[in-house]
Scaffold this motif. Structure first.
Motif, PDB file in Angstrom:
ATOM      1  N   VAL A 272       4.732  16.087  10.761  1.00 21.50           N
ATOM      2  CA  VAL A 272       5.520  14.864  10.812  1.00 21.50           C
ATOM      3  C   VAL A 272       4.561  13.722  10.518  1.00 21.50           C
ATOM      4  N   PRO A 273       4.751  13.013   9.399  1.00 20.25           N
ATOM      5  CA  PRO A 273       3.774  11.987   9.025  1.00 20.25           C
ATOM      6  C   PRO A 273       3.669  10.880  10.059  1.00 20.25           C
ATOM      7  N   GLU A 274       2.466  10.374  10.213  1.00 23.93           N
ATOM      8  CA  GLU A 274       2.274   9.191  11.038  1.00 23.93           C
ATOM      9  C   GLU A 274       2.904   7.995  10.339  1.00 23.93           C
ATOM     10  N   VAL A 275       3.343   7.041  11.117  1.00 23.54           N
ATOM     11  CA  VAL A 275       3.962   5.848  10.561  1.00 23.54           C
ATOM     12  C   VAL A 275       3.110   4.633  10.907  1.00 23.54           C
ATOM     13  N   GLY A 276       2.667   3.938   9.867  1.00 16.55           N
ATOM     14  CA  GLY A 276       1.908   2.720  10.053  1.00 16.55           C
ATOM     15  C   GLY A 276       2.706   1.527   9.585  1.00 16.55           C
ATOM     16  N   PRO A 277       2.156   0.339   9.727  1.00 16.99           N
ATOM     17  CA  PRO A 277       2.863  -0.869   9.281  1.00 16.99           C
ATOM     18  C   PRO A 277       2.908  -0.945   7.765  1.00 16.99           C
ATOM     19  N   ARG A 278       3.802  -1.772   7.262  1.00 22.35           N
ATOM     20  CA  ARG A 278       3.863  -2.010   5.824  1.00 22.35           C
ATOM     21  C   ARG A 278       2.525  -2.527   5.309  1.00 22.35           C
ATOM     22  N   ARG A 279       2.227  -2.203   4.066  1.00 16.79           N
ATOM     23  CA  ARG A 279       1.076  -2.799   3.398  1.00 16.79           C
ATOM     24  C   ARG A 279       1.518  -4.071   2.696  1.00 16.79           C
ATOM     25  N   THR A 280       0.704  -5.081   2.764  1.00 17.26           N
ATOM     26  CA  THR A 280       1.026  -6.351   2.116  1.00 17.26           C
ATOM     27  C   THR A 280       1.238  -6.150   0.623  1.00 17.26           C
ATOM     28  N   GLY A 281       2.338  -6.673   0.117  1.00 18.66           N
ATOM     29  CA  GLY A 281       2.601  -6.626  -1.320  1.00 18.66           C
ATOM     30  C   GLY A 281       3.326  -5.401  -1.798  1.00 18.66           C
ATOM     31  N   ASP A 282       3.631  -4.448  -0.910  1.00 16.58           N
ATOM     32  CA  ASP A 282       4.356  -3.255  -1.326  1.00 16.58           C
ATOM     33  C   ASP A 282       5.845  -3.548  -1.462  1.00 16.58           C
ATOM     34  N   PRO A 283       6.407  -3.544  -2.683  1.00 15.43           N
ATOM     35  CA  PRO A 283       7.845  -3.734  -2.833  1.00 15.43           C
ATOM     36  C   PRO A 283       8.605  -2.492  -2.396  1.00 15.43           C
ATOM     37  N   ALA A 284       9.878  -2.669  -2.080  1.00 16.80           N
ATOM     38  CA  ALA A 284      10.684  -1.545  -1.608  1.00 16.80           C
ATOM     39  C   ALA A 284      10.900  -0.506  -2.704  1.00 16.80           C
ATOM     40  N   ARG A 285      11.079  -0.964  -3.944  1.00 15.59           N
ATOM     41  CA  ARG A 285      11.452  -0.036  -5.019  1.00 15.59           C
ATOM     42  C   ARG A 285      10.864  -0.510  -6.346  1.00 15.59           C
ATOM     43  N   ILE A 286      10.251   0.411  -7.084  1.00 14.33           N
ATOM     44  CA  ILE A 286       9.843   0.156  -8.465  1.00 14.33           C
ATOM     45  C   ILE A 286      10.173   1.410  -9.273  1.00 14.33           C
ATOM     46  N   VAL A 287      11.134   1.291 -10.162  1.00 15.10           N
ATOM     47  CA  VAL A 287      11.583   2.412 -10.988  1.00 15.10           C
ATOM     48  C   VAL A 287      11.817   1.893 -12.400  1.00 15.10           C
ATOM     49  N   ALA A 288      11.454   2.686 -13.394  1.00 18.00           N
ATOM     50  CA  ALA A 288      11.582   2.258 -14.786  1.00 18.00           C
ATOM     51  C   ALA A 288      12.567   3.117 -15.562  1.00 18.00           C
ATOM     52  N   SER A 289      13.198   2.492 -16.541  1.00 20.73           N
ATOM     53  CA  SER A 289      14.041   3.213 -17.486  1.00 20.73           C
ATOM     54  C   SER A 289      13.169   3.842 -18.575  1.00 20.73           C
ATOM     55  N   GLY A 290      13.507   5.055 -18.955  1.00 22.23           N
ATOM     56  CA  GLY A 290      12.806   5.708 -20.057  1.00 22.23           C
ATOM     57  C   GLY A 290      13.703   5.912 -21.269  1.00 22.23           C
ATOM     58  N   GLU A 291      14.736   5.077 -21.395  1.00 23.56           N
ATOM     59  CA  GLU A 291      15.735   5.289 -22.447  1.00 23.56           C
ATOM     60  C   GLU A 291      15.152   5.170 -23.856  1.00 23.56           C
ATOM     61  N   LEU A 292      14.333   4.147 -24.094  1.00 17.00           N
ATOM     62  CA  LEU A 292      13.762   3.994 -25.433  1.00 17.00           C
ATOM     63  C   LEU A 292      12.869   5.180 -25.791  1.00 17.00           C
ATOM     64  N   ALA A 293      12.051   5.609 -24.829  1.00 19.95           N
ATOM     65  CA  ALA A 293      11.167   6.751 -25.080  1.00 19.95           C
ATOM     66  C   ALA A 293      11.965   8.034 -25.278  1.00 19.95           C
ATOM     67  N   ALA A 294      13.080   8.170 -24.575  1.00 23.98           N
ATOM     68  CA  ALA A 294      13.940   9.338 -24.768  1.00 23.98           C
ATOM     69  C   ALA A 294      14.509   9.348 -26.179  1.00 23.98           C
ATOM     70  N   ARG A 295      14.850   8.161 -26.679  1.00 22.42           N
ATOM     71  CA  ARG A 295      15.406   8.049 -28.026  1.00 22.42           C
ATOM     72  C   ARG A 295      14.394   8.398 -29.107  1.00 22.42           C
ATOM     73  N   ASP A 296      13.143   7.948 -28.942  1.00 22.46           N
ATOM     74  CA  ASP A 296      12.163   8.044 -30.025  1.00 22.46           C
ATOM     75  C   ASP A 296      11.080   9.109 -29.809  1.00 22.46           C
ATOM     76  N   LEU A 297      10.766   9.420 -28.547  1.00 22.77           N
ATOM     77  CA  LEU A 297       9.606  10.272 -28.266  1.00 22.77           C
ATOM     78  C   LEU A 297       9.969  11.570 -27.555  1.00 22.77           C
ATOM     79  N   ASP A 298      11.246  11.918 -27.562  1.00 27.26           N
ATOM     80  CA  ASP A 298      11.699  13.132 -26.876  1.00 27.26           C
ATOM     81  C   ASP A 298      11.279  13.124 -25.404  1.00 27.26           C
ATOM     82  N   TRP A 299      11.225  11.916 -24.824  1.00 28.49           N
ATOM     83  CA  TRP A 299      10.804  11.785 -23.429  1.00 28.49           C
ATOM     84  C   TRP A 299      11.918  12.249 -22.490  1.00 28.49           C
TER      85      TRP A 299
END
Length: 322
Positions: A272-299
């Motif tokens: 069971v992981p230990e729980v510490g306080p938030r780190r300064t500057g950590d946003p709740a969510r960062i997720v990226a779209s890969g749609e362009l790469a899927a179109r052109d790079l078979d991503w």
């Protein structure tokens, strides 16, 4: 003819080299081994030990091995440390890239795939990051990557250089047990090291506005990332149109809590992981779209979260036992 992989003895670079080899494309590596490992370079692949700050060495290497293009991964990659070492970061990442581009021009090498970073976005204020999301880097590392993109784009305008830059977030897993992530700053190595040392892994903050209260991030498998670099290189070789930048994102993030559950399952170590306080500057969510790469790079995400964790754990244990 071959492709030069700068930083090809590193965790990501050595996977890129293997991906080239699997496609029947010759590769040569240049790496100063400051963080890369000679043993990560597959047998039979030429390894030139040296710095990308050495323009003469770069030019000589490109000429000797009839290099047709460059995958540029070499650089100082620790965003947090870059805050206390800005001059070193700029020297390695900005001066190094400029030196490489000058050597390429002298050697007549006219195509480059640049390993950029999602650090160029800083802390996005959108749920899904796209290539057009505002660039607000928050560290010298992120700034240096954005400048690298600018340098390459400007050189392309001046000389006709063919190019694309790949931005990505958190790279995990392993495509082969011989290569593992040795970074002292990344989540997976930190968790594995804790378990191997008999310590309990730690979560920083469980009160974020996410489904389980822990931070959500964009994790991609290193073998998928490596394959995208090779597809990009092949597009440049074929003269096919490509975008100047692509996000290699999952489109759907994974929480730190989900990773801890997957690690317990993959390792067979119940904790069971230990729980510490938030780190300064950590946003709740960062997720990226890969749609362009899927179109052109078979991503696409060819590996699941269990694949990522299991392969990373196997590689880490292989390194420990070896």
């Amino acid at each position: 003819m071959s492709w030069l992989v700068t930083g090809g003895a590193g965790y990501i670079g050595s996977h890129v080299v293997r991906a080239f080899h699997a496609q029947g494309i010759d590769a040569v590596v240049i790496d100063d081994l400051s963080s890369g490992k000679e043993g990560f370079v597959p047998a039979g692949i030429p390894l030139v030990q040296g710095s990308i700050l050495d323009g003469d060495l770069l030019e000589a290497t490109m000429t000797k091995y009839a290099v047709q293009g460059v995958v540029h991964l070499a650089g100082f990659k620790y965003a947090g440390v870059s805050v206390t070492r800005p001059l070193h970061t700029y020297e390695q990442n900005v001066t190094g890239t400029a030196t490489l581009l000058a050597a390429m021009e002298r050697a007549g090498v006219d195509r480059i795939v640049f390993s950029s970073s999602a650090a160029v976005y800083g802390t996005p204020d959108v749920d899904l990051v796209t290539e057009s999301t505002a660039k607000r880097p928050e560290s010298p590392y992120g700034e240096s990557k954005l400048i690298g993109e600018w340098l390459i784009a400007d050189q392309a305008k001046a000389t006709g250089l063919r190019h694309t830059s790949l931005r990505y977030f958190n790279v995990v897993g392993s495509g082969t047990p011989e290569v593992y992530d040795a970074s002292p700053h990344n989540l997976f190595p930190l968790v594995f090291d804790a378990l191997l040392d008999g310590r309990t892994p730690r979560i920083n903050g469980t009160d974020y506005a996410t489904p389980d209260g822990t931070c959500v991030r964009d994790y991609i498998h290193v073998a998928d990332l490596a394959e995208a670099h090779v597809v990009a290189a092949k597009c440049l070789d074929a003269g096919e149109p490509v975008e100047p930048v692509y996000n290699l994102g999952s489109g759907d993030g994974v929480s730190v809590g989900e990773i801890m559950t997957a690690v317990a399952s993959a390792t067979g170590i119940d904790f069971v992981p230990e729980v510490g306080p938030r780190r300064t500057g950590d946003p709740a969510r960062i997720v990226a779209s890969g749609e362009l790469a899927a179109r052109d790079l078979d991503w696409r995400m060819r590996h699941t979260l269990p694949d990522m964790v299991t392969s990373a754990w196997e590689a880490r244990r292989t390194a420990t036992e070896g």
